[in-house]
Design a protein around this motif. Sequence first.
Motif, short mmCIF file in Angstrom:
data_model
loop_
_atom_site.label_atom_id
_atom_site.label_comp_id
_atom_site.label_asym_id
_atom_site.label_seq_id
_atom_site.Cartn_x
_atom_site.Cartn_y
_atom_site.Cartn_z
N ARG A 79 0.82 -1.21 0.00
CA ARG A 79 0.00 0.00 0.00
C ARG A 79 0.86 1.26 0.00
O ARG A 79 0.45 2.29 -0.55
N ASP A 80 2.02 1.20 0.60
CA ASP A 80 2.90 2.36 0.63
C ASP A 80 3.36 2.72 -0.78
O ASP A 80 3.39 3.89 -1.17
N LEU A 81 3.73 1.70 -1.58
CA LEU A 81 4.15 1.93 -2.96
C LEU A 81 2.99 2.47 -3.80
O LEU A 81 3.16 3.40 -4.60
N VAL A 82 1.79 1.91 -3.62
CA VAL A 82 0.61 2.38 -4.35
C VAL A 82 0.34 3.85 -4.02
O VAL A 82 0.06 4.67 -4.90
N ASN A 83 0.44 4.17 -2.74
CA ASN A 83 0.19 5.56 -2.31
C ASN A 83 1.22 6.51 -2.91
O ASN A 83 0.88 7.61 -3.36
N ASN A 84 2.49 6.09 -2.95
CA ASN A 84 3.54 6.94 -3.53
C ASN A 84 3.35 7.14 -5.03
O ASN A 84 3.60 8.24 -5.55
N ILE A 85 2.91 6.09 -5.72
CA ILE A 85 2.66 6.22 -7.17
C ILE A 85 1.56 7.23 -7.42
O ILE A 85 1.66 8.10 -8.30
#
Length: 276
Positions: free
Chosen positions: A45-51
């Motif tokens: 979820r952290d990567l999705v949020n950063n994207i």
Amino acid sequence: MDTLLAIFNSKVVLTILIPLLLLSIKYLAVKGVRKRAKSKREDRRDLVNNIKNFLNFLMIILLLGIWASEIQQFALSIAAFAVAIVLATREFIQCLIGFFYLISTRPFRIGDWIQVGEFVGEVNATDWIKTTLLEVDLETYQYTGKTLFIPNNKLISSAIKNLNFLKRYATHRFTIVRDESVNPFVFLDELLAKANSYCEDFHDVAVRYNQIIERRLDVKITGPDPSIRVATSELGDTEVEFTIFCPTDRALEIEHALTADFMHMWFAQKALLPAS
């Protein structure tokens, strides 16, 4: 005139195409990351949020670049109202500042348990305006089912507590209060043995996790062995406080088991007392 009209039309076309292109890229990228994370059973979820935040930021920068000259002329034309605009959008500006504070200091990540003021929850998403939390009850270490939307300006004005270590292990404390008719020290050792037996299967992991927390925080914390403290209340009742360092998903289970053991021992001891 025709040249100006052509330039304007090209800017309008780009203004439509750029968001469509970036939104399509965002959709495909997020879908791909989630599919890959699901297949590997990972929390991305952290990567999705950063994207999402990066592509939103890129879209705003590109649109501002396209309309920079028009925006500059517009800003000059409303210079007299600048103070009023700043005052009217103060909260919005503070939320933007809070977002930049968040990405620059990184006090938490997606999936962390945090406390902001009186609100406690797991960080589910962040954006320019707000931080989304899935509310957690620290008494039971369970999700309440509520979603909290915290304005980013609260991240500047309120203390942020990172409770991420509580996701796996917690120092769980609970107190049992009874009258003074029974001396709990009579069965205290037996009760402590019960507490140790309930923690035996995860004791080695608890020791390692306890040491990790102490190294990262550079402080000595309670645990990992259970402890029991006996005190008296202002009314003269007996208070027995248990401190257990255990997995959060087993805290209530162990509390209920120790409460049952305490009650059994307390009533058994009380039955031995002479009738008054």
